[in-house]
Enzyme design. Structure first.
Site, PDB file in Angstrom:
ATOM      1  N   ASP A  27       0.874  -1.186   0.000  1.00  0.00           N
ATOM      2  CA  ASP A  27       0.000   0.000   0.000  1.00  0.00           C
ATOM      3  C   ASP A  27       0.906   1.228   0.000  1.00  0.00           C
ATOM      4  OD1 ASP A  27      -2.361   1.604   0.191  1.00  0.00           O
ATOM      5  OD2 ASP A  27      -2.002   1.855   2.327  1.00  0.00           O
ATOM      6  N   SER A  28       0.316   2.377  -0.326  1.00  0.00           N
ATOM      7  CA  SER A  28       1.070   3.631  -0.258  1.00  0.00           C
ATOM      8  C   SER A  28       1.552   3.886   1.178  1.00  0.00           C
ATOM      9  CB  SER A  28       0.185   4.790  -0.720  1.00  0.00           C
ATOM     10  OG  SER A  28      -0.976   4.854   0.087  1.00  0.00           O
ATOM     11  N   TYR A  59      -0.898   8.731  -2.272  1.00  0.00           N
ATOM     12  CA  TYR A  59      -0.901   8.594  -3.730  1.00  0.00           C
ATOM     13  C   TYR A  59      -2.108   9.314  -4.357  1.00  0.00           C
ATOM     14  CZ  TYR A  59       2.537   4.688  -3.971  1.00  0.00           C
ATOM     15  OH  TYR A  59       3.653   3.899  -3.938  1.00  0.00           O
ATOM     16  N   GLY A  60      -3.135   9.550  -3.538  1.00  0.00           N
ATOM     17  CA  GLY A  60      -4.451   9.949  -4.047  1.00  0.00           C
ATOM     18  C   GLY A  60      -4.494  11.158  -4.954  1.00  0.00           C
ATOM     19  N   CYS A  90      -4.338  -1.379  -2.179  1.00  0.00           N
ATOM     20  CA  CYS A  90      -4.520   0.057  -2.345  1.00  0.00           C
ATOM     21  C   CYS A  90      -5.415   0.262  -3.565  1.00  0.00           C
ATOM     22  CB  CYS A  90      -3.145   0.699  -2.574  1.00  0.00           C
ATOM     23  SG  CYS A  90      -3.198   2.461  -2.928  1.00  0.00           S
ATOM     24  N   ASN A  91      -6.560   0.885  -3.362  1.00  0.00           N
ATOM     25  CA  ASN A  91      -7.484   1.113  -4.482  1.00  0.00           C
ATOM     26  C   ASN A  91      -6.872   2.038  -5.516  1.00  0.00           C
ATOM     27  OD1 ASN A  91     -10.460   0.103  -3.601  1.00  0.00           O
ATOM     28  ND2 ASN A  91      -9.269   0.741  -1.831  1.00  0.00           N
ATOM     29  N   THR A  92      -6.131   3.034  -5.035  1.00  0.00           N
ATOM     30  CA  THR A  92      -5.547   4.034  -5.932  1.00  0.00           C
ATOM     31  C   THR A  92      -4.514   3.382  -6.847  1.00  0.00           C
ATOM     32  OG1 THR A  92      -5.849   5.603  -4.129  1.00  0.00           O
ATOM     33  CG2 THR A  92      -4.429   6.293  -5.945  1.00  0.00           C
ATOM     34  N   GLU A 172      -2.311   7.887   8.757  1.00  0.00           N
ATOM     35  CA  GLU A 172      -0.849   7.697   8.788  1.00  0.00           C
ATOM     36  C   GLU A 172      -0.255   8.233  10.092  1.00  0.00           C
ATOM     37  OE1 GLU A 172       1.445   6.332   6.414  1.00  0.00           O
ATOM     38  OE2 GLU A 172      -0.411   5.516   5.581  1.00  0.00           O
ATOM     39  N   CYS A 204     -11.005   3.101   0.060  1.00  0.00           N
ATOM     40  CA  CYS A 204      -9.573   3.311   0.253  1.00  0.00           C
ATOM     41  C   CYS A 204      -9.210   2.459   1.462  1.00  0.00           C
ATOM     42  CB  CYS A 204      -9.311   4.790   0.532  1.00  0.00           C
ATOM     43  SG  CYS A 204      -7.669   5.162   1.180  1.00  0.00           S
ATOM     44  N   THR A 205      -8.098   1.744   1.381  1.00  0.00           N
ATOM     45  CA  THR A 205      -7.797   0.788   2.447  1.00  0.00           C
ATOM     46  C   THR A 205      -7.405   1.460   3.772  1.00  0.00           C
ATOM     47  OG1 THR A 205      -5.564   0.578   1.553  1.00  0.00           O
ATOM     48  CG2 THR A 205      -7.178  -1.085   0.883  1.00  0.00           C
ATOM     49  N   HIS A 206      -7.180   2.744   3.730  1.00  0.00           N
ATOM     50  CA  HIS A 206      -6.962   3.459   4.995  1.00  0.00           C
ATOM     51  C   HIS A 206      -8.274   3.628   5.779  1.00  0.00           C
ATOM     52  CE1 HIS A 206      -3.095   4.603   3.234  1.00  0.00           C
ATOM     53  NE2 HIS A 206      -2.729   5.113   4.395  1.00  0.00           N
TER      54      HIS A 206
HETATM   55  N1  DGL Z   1      -4.749   3.051   0.760  1.00  0.00           N
HETATM   56  C1  DGL Z   1      -4.803   3.836  -0.466  1.00  0.00           C
HETATM   57  C2  DGL Z   1      -6.063   3.464  -1.234  1.00  0.00           C
HETATM   58  O1  DGL Z   1      -6.642   2.411  -0.986  1.00  0.00           O
HETATM   59  C3  DGL Z   1      -4.547   5.232  -0.059  1.00  0.00           C
HETATM   60  C4  DGL Z   1      -4.436   6.234  -1.113  1.00  0.00           C
HETATM   61  C5  DGL Z   1      -3.419   7.313  -0.898  1.00  0.00           C
HETATM   62  O2  DGL Z   1      -2.253   7.025  -0.645  1.00  0.00           O
HETATM   63  O3  DGL Z   1      -3.843   8.452  -1.109  1.00  0.00           O
HETATM   64  O4  DGL Z   1      -6.508   4.160  -2.118  1.00  0.00           O
END
Ligand code: DGL
Length: 288
Positions: A27-28, A59-60, A90-92, A172, A204-206
């Site tokens: 993930d990011s 990453y978003g 990570c969805n992004t 984070e 988003c996995t966060h």
């Molecule tokens: N966990 C990422 C996701 O699922 C976070 C995106 C990010 O880093 O902005 O999209």
């Protein structure tokens, strides 16, 4: 496109991974730990190598090509660690990278990706209105457009898409219960509730780490769904299909080695202590 990506030529033939190799999760940042925990619960005999690209999170708001490059770098790193499968938690990152990664590695190194869990929300909504909370980049990608087209449009369910770039940094920093985080959530979700959405897809996995905070504000108004369990099940299916599932019980807690690309991975220890619940033994390492 692949010429500028940090993917190296593969050995020919690629060595066959063995079942006792670890599962790689990327993930990011720390958000993918929500997926790692589902995988750990579902596949308790496995070992996990987790890569958090904390040098580049979030990453978003990044552009498509930059997300592809960072993701390729991360997955290549997991491959070089000897993982038997990679989960893009990570969805992004998934939104822009699954096709070329699968094309590059082929069947010898399976790639599991994520897409916001719209289907269960569409099937269960009473109000016929669901909201998806994800990053701007995730909404630009084709995967989410495909699931809206496949599941929401035929059943006449309205999909409200919302973004809030402040949320990932709160998770984070371990500040998911703070007043500032609650205020950011209200700003983005009050309008959704006003439009009668009864399901909120955490795209988003966060965001599963914000569940308690969101439920505290919108107790009976929003039912929350995420993709974590479905991804764990899919990972198991692919491991079984490839003869890579570790069947023997190791008789100890699942072990997660957490690697971060940022300057000091160990500074994340208090955040990880807070986020990682349940039985899992973990250790932190810097990516050299
Ligand atoms: N966990 C990422 C996701 O699922 C976070 C995106 C990010 O880093 O902005 O999209």
């Amino acid at each position: 496109m692949s010429a500028i990506l940090p993917l190296y030529p593969l050995e020919n033939p690629m060595p066959k991974a063995s079942a006792d190799a670890p599962i790689g999760i990327f993930d990011s940042g720390v958000g993918g730990l929500s997926v790692a925990q589902e995988i750990a619960n579902y596949l308790p005999n496995e070992r996990i190598i987790y890569f958090a690209d904390t040098a580049h999170v979030p990453y978003g708001a990044r552009d498509d090509q930059n997300i592809r490059e960072l993701t390729a770098h991360a997955i290549e790193w997991l491959y070089r660690q000897g993982c038997k499968i990679a989960v893009v938690a990570c969805n992004t990152a998934s939104a822009f990278s699954l096709d070329f990664l699968r094309e590059h590695y082929g069947e010898s190194f399976p790639i599991v990706g994520l897409v916001p869990a719209l289907k269960p929300a569409v099937l269960q909504t009473k109000n016929k209105v669901v909201a998806v909370l994800a990053t701007p980049a995730t909404f630009r990608g084709q995967l989410i457009k495909d699931v809206v087209h496949r599941f929401a449009e035929p059943s006449g369910v309205e999909v409200i898409t919302v973004t809030c770039l402040d949320l990932v940094p709160f998770v984070e920093a371990g500040l998911q219960s703070s007043d500032a985080c609650k205020e950011a959530l209200r700003k983005v979700l009050d309008p959704v509730v006003a439009r009668h959405a009864d399901y909120l897809v955490l795209g988003c996995t966060h965001y599963p780490f914000l569940k308690e905070t969101i439920q505290g504000i919108y107790t009976d108004q929003l039912t929350l769904v995420d993709s974590g369990f479905a991804v764990a099940r899919q990972t198991a299916r692919i491991l079984i299909k490839n003869g890579l599932l570790l069947e023997t019980a190791r008789g100890q807690e699942i072990q997660l080695n957490f690697y971060a690309s940022g300057h000091n991975a160990h500074a994340l220890e208090p955040v990880l202590k807070h986020l990682i619940q349940g039985k899992m033994s973990w250790s932190i390492h810097d990516v050299i």
